[in-house]
Design an enzyme around this catalytic site. Structure first.
Site: not given
Length: 241
Positions: A74, A76, A80-81, A160, A179
């Site tokens: 992706r 960027g 963190y998820h 997403g 980010c």
């Protein structure tokens, strides 16, 4: 309105399984074998690295921390998820929604803003920054509440957004420079509302917002079998060519 699928996965989905699922679905969407498909899920703890990540400056994981680190395709930087975060992966054919990736990202931001508004949370975007923020309030400055990182191949999207519902924002600053933003503040819906909130509480509003912004009529697919519902290796190969 255009017909589309909603795959609302229960429990927590490992990142690798979700990535394989996206690629499989993207291949199927690109071949018009299935309509646009929106995935909603919650991940196990994982740090993902976008194509612009500078690992030397962005990663500072504490010794012994139990978190997976995954390189992705992706756009960027790092993010963190984890549990308490709602992740939305729209697999959309932008040939049907305008061949404009920047507009697509703005539309995702708008869907997040609508989702937060359903919980009486005012949010905004800032020029030059991707994602959604809570505006300054009292002694608090802007707080980032949702991150976006996307990819499009043959105009079919993967990846997403991730919306912080109820999680400790410490990993965004203590584990990584999320980010690539130095000194940014991060928050969650629960923190802003000063009450507990679950990912399950937010899923319906998120689905409604995506449907509204992209003009989709969502048909929910059975998801008792989790990500294993769509084992389509041929479609996955098509998505990665």
């Amino acid at each position: 309105m255009t017909g589309a699928y909603l795959l609302d996965l229960p429990g927590r989905t490992p990142y690798g399984e979700a990535l394989a699922l996206q690629r499989s679905l993207a291949g199927a969407v690109s071949q018009r074998a299935i309509p646009d498909t929106v995935i909603l899920l919650e991940h196990e703890p994982v740090v993902t690295l976008g194509r612009r990540t500078d690992e030397a400056s962005e990663l500072h994981l504490p010794d012994g921390v139990d978190v997976e680190v995954v390189e992705t395709d992706r756009g960027g930087k790092s993010t963190y998820h984890g549990p308490g975060q709602l992740v939305c992966y729209p697999i959309l054919d932008l040939n049907r929604h305008g061949r404009d990736l920047k507009k697509y990202v703005r539309d995702l931001e708008e869907a997040i803003i609508h989702t937060l508004a359903a919980f009486s949370l005012e949010s905004t975007r800032y020029e030059g920054l991707t994602g959604v923020w809570l505006p300054p309030s009292g002694s608090l400055g802007p707080r980032k509440i949702a991150s976006i990182g996307v990819r499009a191949s043959r105009w079919v999207t993967t990846h997403g957004y991730a919306l912080n519902v109820d999680l400790d924002p410490a990993p965004f600053t203590q584990w990584i420079t999320a980010c690539g933003l130095e000194d940014a503040q991060f928050t969650s819906m629960a923190a802003e509302l000063a009450r507990p909130l679950s990912v399950e509480d937010v899923r319906p509003a998120a689905a409604d917002a995506i449907a509204d912004i992209f003009g989709l009529e969502l048909e929910e697919l059975p998801s008792e079998d989790g990500a294993g519902l769509w084992p389509q290796p041929v479609h996955e190969q098509l998505a990665t060519r």
